[in-house]
Enzyme design. Structure first.
Site, PDB file in Angstrom:
ATOM      1  N   CYS A 101       0.883  -1.174   0.000  1.00  0.00           N
ATOM      2  CA  CYS A 101       0.000   0.000   0.000  1.00  0.00           C
ATOM      3  C   CYS A 101       0.915   1.217   0.000  1.00  0.00           C
ATOM      4  O   CYS A 101       1.836   1.304   0.805  1.00  0.00           O
ATOM      5  CB  CYS A 101      -0.876  -0.035   1.256  1.00  0.00           C
ATOM      6  SG  CYS A 101      -1.519   1.575   1.768  1.00  0.00           S
ATOM      7  N   CYS A 105      -3.296   7.660  -1.240  1.00  0.00           N
ATOM      8  CA  CYS A 105      -4.661   7.800  -1.769  1.00  0.00           C
ATOM      9  C   CYS A 105      -5.653   8.320  -0.733  1.00  0.00           C
ATOM     10  O   CYS A 105      -6.674   8.903  -1.092  1.00  0.00           O
ATOM     11  CB  CYS A 105      -5.166   6.454  -2.284  1.00  0.00           C
ATOM     12  SG  CYS A 105      -3.868   5.380  -2.846  1.00  0.00           S
ATOM     13  N   THR A 190      -3.173   5.881   7.846  1.00  0.00           N
ATOM     14  CA  THR A 190      -2.227   5.307   6.882  1.00  0.00           C
ATOM     15  C   THR A 190      -1.205   6.342   6.421  1.00  0.00           C
ATOM     16  O   THR A 190      -1.565   7.457   6.059  1.00  0.00           O
ATOM     17  CB  THR A 190      -3.028   4.779   5.668  1.00  0.00           C
ATOM     18  OG1 THR A 190      -3.894   3.741   6.133  1.00  0.00           O
ATOM     19  CG2 THR A 190      -2.114   4.217   4.599  1.00  0.00           C
ATOM     20  N   GLU A 255       0.671   2.396   9.668  1.00  0.00           N
ATOM     21  CA  GLU A 255      -0.459   3.128  10.211  1.00  0.00           C
ATOM     22  C   GLU A 255      -0.056   3.682  11.574  1.00  0.00           C
ATOM     23  O   GLU A 255       0.793   3.090  12.247  1.00  0.00           O
ATOM     24  CB  GLU A 255      -1.695   2.222  10.382  1.00  0.00           C
ATOM     25  CG  GLU A 255      -2.615   2.193   9.178  1.00  0.00           C
ATOM     26  CD  GLU A 255      -2.083   1.329   8.037  1.00  0.00           C
ATOM     27  OE1 GLU A 255      -1.351   0.361   8.324  1.00  0.00           O
ATOM     28  OE2 GLU A 255      -2.390   1.623   6.865  1.00  0.00           O
ATOM     29  N   HIS A 290     -12.883   6.034  -1.308  1.00  0.00           N
ATOM     30  CA  HIS A 290     -11.767   5.146  -0.940  1.00  0.00           C
ATOM     31  C   HIS A 290     -12.092   3.677  -1.249  1.00  0.00           C
ATOM     32  O   HIS A 290     -11.205   2.912  -1.619  1.00  0.00           O
ATOM     33  CB  HIS A 290     -11.367   5.343   0.519  1.00  0.00           C
ATOM     34  CG  HIS A 290      -9.923   4.953   0.738  1.00  0.00           C
ATOM     35  ND1 HIS A 290      -8.882   5.542   0.073  1.00  0.00           N
ATOM     36  CD2 HIS A 290      -9.358   3.983   1.494  1.00  0.00           C
ATOM     37  CE1 HIS A 290      -7.737   4.979   0.421  1.00  0.00           C
ATOM     38  NE2 HIS A 290      -8.001   4.020   1.284  1.00  0.00           N
ATOM     39  N   TYR A 294      -9.863   0.706  -3.795  1.00  0.00           N
ATOM     40  CA  TYR A 294      -9.388  -0.630  -3.429  1.00  0.00           C
ATOM     41  C   TYR A 294      -9.438  -1.609  -4.610  1.00  0.00           C
ATOM     42  O   TYR A 294      -8.702  -2.580  -4.653  1.00  0.00           O
ATOM     43  CB  TYR A 294     -10.220  -1.179  -2.269  1.00  0.00           C
ATOM     44  CG  TYR A 294      -9.689  -0.804  -0.902  1.00  0.00           C
ATOM     45  CD1 TYR A 294      -9.247   0.488  -0.649  1.00  0.00           C
ATOM     46  CD2 TYR A 294      -9.618  -1.728   0.124  1.00  0.00           C
ATOM     47  CE1 TYR A 294      -8.751   0.837   0.603  1.00  0.00           C
ATOM     48  CE2 TYR A 294      -9.129  -1.394   1.374  1.00  0.00           C
ATOM     49  CZ  TYR A 294      -8.698  -0.112   1.603  1.00  0.00           C
ATOM     50  OH  TYR A 294      -8.203   0.222   2.835  1.00  0.00           O
ATOM     51  N   CYS A 297      -5.781  -0.925  -6.110  1.00  0.00           N
ATOM     52  CA  CYS A 297      -4.551  -1.302  -5.384  1.00  0.00           C
ATOM     53  C   CYS A 297      -4.563  -2.767  -4.981  1.00  0.00           C
ATOM     54  O   CYS A 297      -3.521  -3.427  -5.037  1.00  0.00           O
ATOM     55  CB  CYS A 297      -4.335  -0.395  -4.186  1.00  0.00           C
ATOM     56  SG  CYS A 297      -5.514  -0.611  -2.848  1.00  0.00           S
ATOM     57  N   GLU A 443      -5.934  -4.614   6.046  1.00  0.00           N
ATOM     58  CA  GLU A 443      -6.436  -3.387   5.420  1.00  0.00           C
ATOM     59  C   GLU A 443      -7.629  -3.705   4.500  1.00  0.00           C
ATOM     60  O   GLU A 443      -8.557  -2.908   4.379  1.00  0.00           O
ATOM     61  CB  GLU A 443      -5.298  -2.784   4.600  1.00  0.00           C
ATOM     62  CG  GLU A 443      -5.338  -1.297   4.415  1.00  0.00           C
ATOM     63  CD  GLU A 443      -4.058  -0.805   3.731  1.00  0.00           C
ATOM     64  OE1 GLU A 443      -3.745  -1.307   2.633  1.00  0.00           O
ATOM     65  OE2 GLU A 443      -3.377   0.055   4.298  1.00  0.00           O
TER      66      GLU A 443
HETATM   67 FE1  SF4 Z   1      -3.318   1.991   0.371  1.00  0.00          FE
HETATM   68 FE2  SF4 Z   1      -4.991   1.140  -1.493  1.00  0.00          FE
HETATM   69 FE3  SF4 Z   1      -5.836   2.912   0.336  1.00  0.00          FE
HETATM   70 FE4  SF4 Z   1      -4.101   3.607  -1.594  1.00  0.00          FE
HETATM   71  S1  SF4 Z   1      -6.266   2.932  -1.880  1.00  0.00           S
HETATM   72  S2  SF4 Z   1      -3.974   4.129   0.591  1.00  0.00           S
HETATM   73  S3  SF4 Z   1      -2.866   1.781  -1.817  1.00  0.00           S
HETATM   74  S4  SF4 Z   1      -5.214   0.794   0.721  1.00  0.00           S
END
Ligand code: SF4
Length: 505
Positions: A101, A105, A190, A255, A290, A294, A297, A443
């Site tokens: 990660c 983001c 994060t 985190e 958000h 996901y 990523c 996560e």
């Molecule tokens: Fe991490 Fe994915 Fe969230 Fe970006 S979208 S901060 S890579 S968990």
């Protein structure tokens, strides 16, 4: 300065004077060199490098109409469904470069959330937040600032509201003509130590009694009164070993618990103050943004795991066995489901204001995240199955480097002659550290809201009554039905209802 390089970013976060950052009980002065945090800085840095590398720069950059310049996409306000789709693609791509990660983001989603929320408030006559925010946005874009987003409060007893347990929610303690003072803590934040600024948002819908907790603002991390306590992760001790195999890919996220001890926030950085009616809307907007991400990523990490499992099957000569091919195929199906859902959430986006506030499709965004709470575990299970027991029992790189042990390890762990035993150990460690990582498992369940939060959101949107009417009509329990124009039996969200245009597609 608009498009910083990765090196420029790292140099910018090297020196801090006021914030206190703690790892395993000790204060860290330079997060870029500390072995525990350096892997996080490297993963974060990849978001800057992506705007310069040939294969990713078309995704990694975007045109800002706010400053009339090209900016790093991680500071961009989405202006179209294609922008939202580019976000998901960029996230998948950067996962390939980090195996982790990359943390940036959350701040990006916070930026878009405050943009939309302040805009909706401006349309209802409260213009100051939007005006302040646009100035802040220009500053972020011109300086390519590394942002963290901080939403989750520590929450204490979940059945008590914020006003019934004030210590458990970040709150405004004093308002002056120049700014506000805040105290409290935000949890699970994060990439916090690798960031330059934090965008703080309320964590839930509030009632009028909770209005001191309905606050959104931005603040430099390096501010008097902010303390960060970094959390531990599985296998994190390997980062401290100075190795080159056992801790692969040596990029990771972190985190932290962020404590605000009577922190002053200047008024020009305050984007919501006591507007309790809007805090639920803000949370709905942010969480959907958000959850959509996901799909990018986590499918990107899924690709790494599929690739590692395929290679390990090759290393022991079983890649063509039908049961291995079936498992690999299952992994791909699971992975592309997560990605496809994130793309659908983007391309079927919702326009919340006339000159381009694009929000993701809330149903598909929540479905994406709900799939992500399940499929990474399945993918890791299949990869563990393919890799064999060695994934939990392999000797360390220090054994391999011991001249007395090396010949034995090389002899007894050798597979196909195309690969060395070191190759096998490298791939096993990569698979172990990503497949069982916080980024791919924990996560995936709890990031962007725990599974129940998506189920509630999905239930709010899905119109069971309408689906029942369809079934009643087809079973001829009811002889008539009034079909809706939309194909999907969905209701509008609170955010769509609030938009002046009703949330156009
Ligand atoms: Fe991490 Fe994915 Fe969230 Fe970006 S979208 S901060 S890579 S968990």
């Amino acid at each position: 300065m608009v498009l910083r390089t990765g090196e420029e970013y790292v140099n910018a976060i090297r020196h801090r004077n006021k914030v206190e950052v703690y790892v395993m009980g000790k204060e860290v002065k330079d997060v870029t060199e500390h072995p525990f945090l350096k892997p996080s800085v490297l993963a974060f840095k990849a978001t800057y490098d992506a705007a310069h590398e040939e294969d990713s720069k078309s995704l990694g950059r975007a045109w800002s109409s706010f400053i009339n310049e090209e900016v790093n996409r991680f500071t961009h306000i989405h202006r179209s469904p294609e922008d939202l789709s580019a976000k998901v693609k960029l996230l998948r791509k950067i996962s390939h470069k980090t195996g982790a990660c990359f943390q940036r983001c959350v701040g990006w989603d916070a930026l878009n959330t405050i943009y939309v929320t302040s805009r909706l408030m401006a349309e209802r006559g409260k213009k100051e937040y939007y005006e302040r925010f646009v100035e802040y946005l220009k500053y972020v874009q011109k300086n390519d600032i590394a942002l963290a987003g901080a939403m989750t409060d520590v929450k204490g007893v979940r059945t008590l509201r914020p006003n019934e347990q004030p210590h458990a929610y970040l709150r405004v303690t004093q308002v002056t003509k120049d700014g506000i003072y805040v105290s409290g803590a935000k949890a699970n934040i994060t990439g916090i130590a690798a960031s330059e600024e934090i965008i703080v948002m309320p964590t839930r819908a509030m009632s009028e009694k909770d209005k001191d907790f309905a606050v959104a603002f931005s603040i430099p991390l390096d501010t008097e009164g902010i303390k960060v306590i970094i959390g531990r992760q599985v296998n994190d001790g390997r980062r401290l070993e100075d190795g080159e195999i056992d801790g692969l890919p040596y990029r990771t996220n972190h985190e932290g618990l962020v404590i605000f001890d009577n922190v002053f926030v200047p008024m020009e950085r305050v984007f919501m103050l006591g507007d309790w009616q809007m805090s639920g809307i803000l949370v709905e907007i942010f969480s959907s943004y958000h959850r959509q991400g996901y799909g990018g990523c986590k499918s990107g990490l899924g690709d790494v795991i599929i690739g590692a499992a395929y290679n390990l099957a090759k290393q022991i000569g079983v890649e063509k066995a039908p049961h291995i091919q079936n498992k690999l195929n299952e992994m791909v199906l699971l992975n592309e489901n997560m990605y496809g859902s994130g793309i659908a959430a983007s391309l079927d986006a919702v326009k919340l204001c006339e000159d381009g506030c694009w929000w993701v499709n809330p149903m598909f965004a929540n479905v994406t995240k709900q799939l992500v709470t399940r499929f990474p575990y399945e993918i890791t299970k299949f990869s563990t199955d393919i890799a064999g027991g060695i994934i939990g029992t392999a000797p360390s790189e220090w054994d391999l480097k011991n001249p007395k042990l090396k010949p034995y390890i090389e002899k007894y762990l050798q597979g196909m002659m195309d690969y060395s035993t070191e190759d096998r150990l490298r791939m096993v460690r990569l698979l172990e550290n990503i497949g069982f990582s916080v980024a791919f498992l924990i996560e995936s369940v709890h990031g962007a809201g725990s599974p129940e939060a998506q189920r509630i959101a999905i239930n709010r949107v899905y119109d069971y009554e309408y689906a029942e009417k369809i079934a009643k009509y087809l079973s001829q329990i009811e002889k008539r039905i009034e079909f809706k124009e939309n194909a999907e039996p969905w209701r509008r969200t609170d955010t769509e209802k609030l938009a002046n245009n009703g949330g156009q597609k």
